[in-house]
Design an enzyme around this catalytic site. Structure first.
Site, mmCIF file in Angstrom:
data_model
loop_
_atom_site.group_PDB
_atom_site.id
_atom_site.type_symbol
_atom_site.label_atom_id
_atom_site.label_comp_id
_atom_site.label_asym_id
_atom_site.label_seq_id
_atom_site.Cartn_x
_atom_site.Cartn_y
_atom_site.Cartn_z
ATOM 1 N N SER A 313 0.813 -1.209 0.000
ATOM 2 C CA SER A 313 0.000 0.000 0.000
ATOM 3 C C SER A 313 0.846 1.258 0.000
ATOM 4 O O SER A 313 1.836 1.362 0.730
ATOM 5 C CB SER A 313 -0.928 -0.041 1.219
ATOM 6 O OG SER A 313 -0.766 1.103 2.002
ATOM 7 N N LYS A 314 0.431 2.189 -0.820
ATOM 8 C CA LYS A 314 1.223 3.411 -0.955
ATOM 9 C C LYS A 314 1.174 4.231 0.343
ATOM 10 O O LYS A 314 2.070 5.003 0.618
ATOM 11 C CB LYS A 314 0.772 4.151 -2.204
ATOM 12 C CG LYS A 314 0.009 5.393 -2.094
ATOM 13 C CD LYS A 314 -0.227 5.913 -3.510
ATOM 14 C CE LYS A 314 -1.158 7.102 -3.495
ATOM 15 N NZ LYS A 314 -1.588 7.529 -4.798
#
Ligand code: GLU
Length: 573
Positions: A313-314
């Site tokens: 996940s960014k």
């Protein structure tokens, strides 16, 4: 691909009465659009490529950030195109100004360039390269509008004037009736407007979007072949989804169909988040009489999180960002090499059999890609990277490290850039040969690895942990004795002979075997002697081969280190 000759004529007849009288509506919506879609198509001729050549495109949105997952997609596209003698395109999908970050396009182009991903046709900062552009969607507005005008004219699309409030009350009504959500069937209010009614609203100046007029029936099944996932069966789409937003820009769906048709894309490789709307896309290709491309939907890249796995996940994972790897100093070939191992499961086996070959020699295939998400493992990347760095020459590694340090580690750059030859000698220790050292995974590790070679940065341990069998007098005698006989030109055997001798004079066994046999006859063994020398010269308990370290440092530096060590030891007393 699509045979454009007579494209408009080849289009299926509209599926209902809606097209009657749509000519005026189309003109009212797009009074300034004069180019016909046949004229546009003539500017995008069929590509003259050998049989089997694939045309692929990587089409990121300029959100100011490239995800490591993008490299998976881009490398897949690149391999398919170039392996088949085809064309690889970079198309920037920049029609969503809300998601766009200033400078985002330049950043993407720079990052991809740095990764060595080479495009045949692309948007660049300086303009387009290739004859099938523009390669930025924001510059293709006239094209989308011409196609939209044609589809409105044919009754395949229509303007929708519903406000946010109307759509909200539609959703409430659907909830109450337990009906499927969305703009479809009887809920699609503007679908039922006659062309004349719609035209009047356009002329009144009401804002509108352009929707696709779906004739799908979700009780029927649409079948599509996916080159990774196999045959997919999905309910037909009945949503009259938006093709063009109220500002005239296309949605992803419409942009995909028009651009991939005109650019002659043969294979669309994209993330499987697009599977849900795949029925929209095939419906449009079919309704517009355009040939569908082949699809390959790739799974998202996962990481292990405790006992389970999840999407990288960014928000949570710094390693989601492509720039993380550049800052961390992973060589680009390490990342490419690692990504290749995740893309095709037989890559590692191939690599073992072809250690010196470029990755481009590997027979890459979509059919060898996994259906579930590859597991990204930084530890594995490090291992792969150690092999890649071990395979570099010292000179090459020196140049790459200094180039990296100039950008990301100015302190080390200031220390080492004045004498690249010295750094190269340091890095040549243990390099080459059948069993090269594999202790560096990134350029950022060269500094910590090599720092003790530099007097300006060398900080001797204030209280080195010398073997207990060496009291201060013995240590001093040992170091002095060694230094007296040290010649930097000695080969390894002569050097080691002198180490043993220096120890033997003070009562240290020349080998561990003799020491173990009668420990009481000795002060210690040659390994204690080597450890004392290592600590005195490098300040560390671990270092590469000490003979080589000393040769690289040179006699003067070795002597200085040894006297420094003796001073520290004396000061301690
Ligand atoms: N702009 C889309 C994305 O970033 C591209 C998807 C595609 O390759 O079609 O997800």
């Amino acid at each position: 691909m699509t045979d454009y000759a007579g494209l408009a004529a080849a289009m299926p007849a509209p599926h209902n009465e809606a097209s009657h009288g749509c000519e005026g509506l189309a003109k009212a919506i797009y009074p300034d659009v004069t180019e016909t879609i046949n004229e546009i198509c003539a500017r995008y001729p069929k590509r003259n490529l050998p049989a089997g050549a694939m045309v692929t495109r990587f089409s990121p949105s300029p959100t100011g950030f490239l995800h490591i997952g993008n490299v998976f997609g881009a490398l897949t596209d690149e391999r398919l195109a170039h392996q088949s003698g085809g064309v690889f395109i970079l198309r920037i999908e920049d029609t969503d100004s809300k998601r766009e970050v200033p400078g985002g396009v330049g950043l993407i182009i720079d990052n991809l360039k740095e990764f060595g991903i080479s495009f045949d046709e692309c948007a660049t900062e300086g303009g387009d390269v290739g004859a099938y552009g523009p390669y930025r969607q924001s510059r293709r507005a006239a094209i989308y509008q011409a196609f939209a005008k044609e589809y409105v004219r044919r009754g395949l699309a229509y303007p929708c004037f519903c406000s946010e409030e109307t759509l909200a009350s539609m959703r409430d009504a659907q909830k109450a009736a337990k009906a499927n959500p969305g703009y479809h069937g009887g809920y699609a209010a503007c679908r039922g407007l006659t062309p004349a009614e719609a035209e009047a609203k356009v002329r009144e100046g009401l804002p509108f979007v352009i929707r696709f007029r779906s004739c799908g029936d979700p009780s029927r099944t649409a079948e599509v072949r996916d080159l990774i996932k196999g045959t997919l069966r999905m309910p037909e789409n009945d949503q009259d989804f938006v093709m063009l937003k109220s500002d005239g820009t296309p949605t992803y769906h419409f942009g995909h169909v028009i651009d991939d048709t005109l650019m002659g894309t043969t294979h669309v490789v994209r993330g499987d988040e697009w599977l849900a709307t795949l029925p929209y896309h095939i419906q449009m290709f079919d309704a517009f009489g355009l040939r569908r491309p082949e699809y390959a939907h790739t799974a998202t890249v996962d990481k292990r999180d405790g006992a389970s796995k999840r999407k990288i996940s960014k928000r949570k994972d710094p390693e989601a960002k492509l720039t993380y790897y550049l800052e961390a100093g992973f060589p680009i070939p390490s990342i490419t090499e690692y990504v290749m191992t995740l893309l095709n499961s037989d890559y590692e086996e191939w690599r073992r059999a072809n250690p010196g070959s470029p990755h481009t020699d590997f027979p890459f295939a979509l059919s060898k890609m996994g259906v579930s998400g590859p597991l990204f493992d930084l530890g594995k990347l490090r291992d792969v990277s150690k092999d890649v760095i071990a395979g570099m020459g010292a000179g090459e590694l020196t140049d790459l490290t200094l180039a990296w340090a100039a950008r990301y580690d100015p302190k080390f750059h200031a220390l080492a850039s004045g004498d690249p030859a010295y750094l190269s000698r340091i890095l040549s220790i243990g390099r080459g040969g059948p069993k090269p050292r594999k202790d560096l995974a990134a350029y950022s590790e060269v500094g910590p690895y090599a720092v003790y070679f530099y007097d300006e940065a060398y900080v001797p341990a204030p209280d080195p942990d010398y073997p207990a069998c060496l009291d201060s007098g013995t240590l001093k005698a040992l170091l002095t004795g060694f230094l007296e006989g040290y010649e930097s030109s000695d080969d390894q055997a002569a050097w080691f002979g002198k180490v043993k001798e220096a120890g033997a004079r003070l009562g240290f066994a020349p080998d561990t075997g003799s020491y173990k046999a009668t420990p009481e006859s000795y002060l210690g063994s040659v390994s204690d002697v080597s450890m004392a020398l290592r600590l005195a010269v490098t300040g560390r308990k671990n270092s590469p081969d000490l003979w080589e370290v000393m040769r690289v440092m040179g006699a003067g530096r070795v002597a200085r280190r040894i006297s420094m060590a003796m001073e520290i030891r004396s000061a301690k007393l």
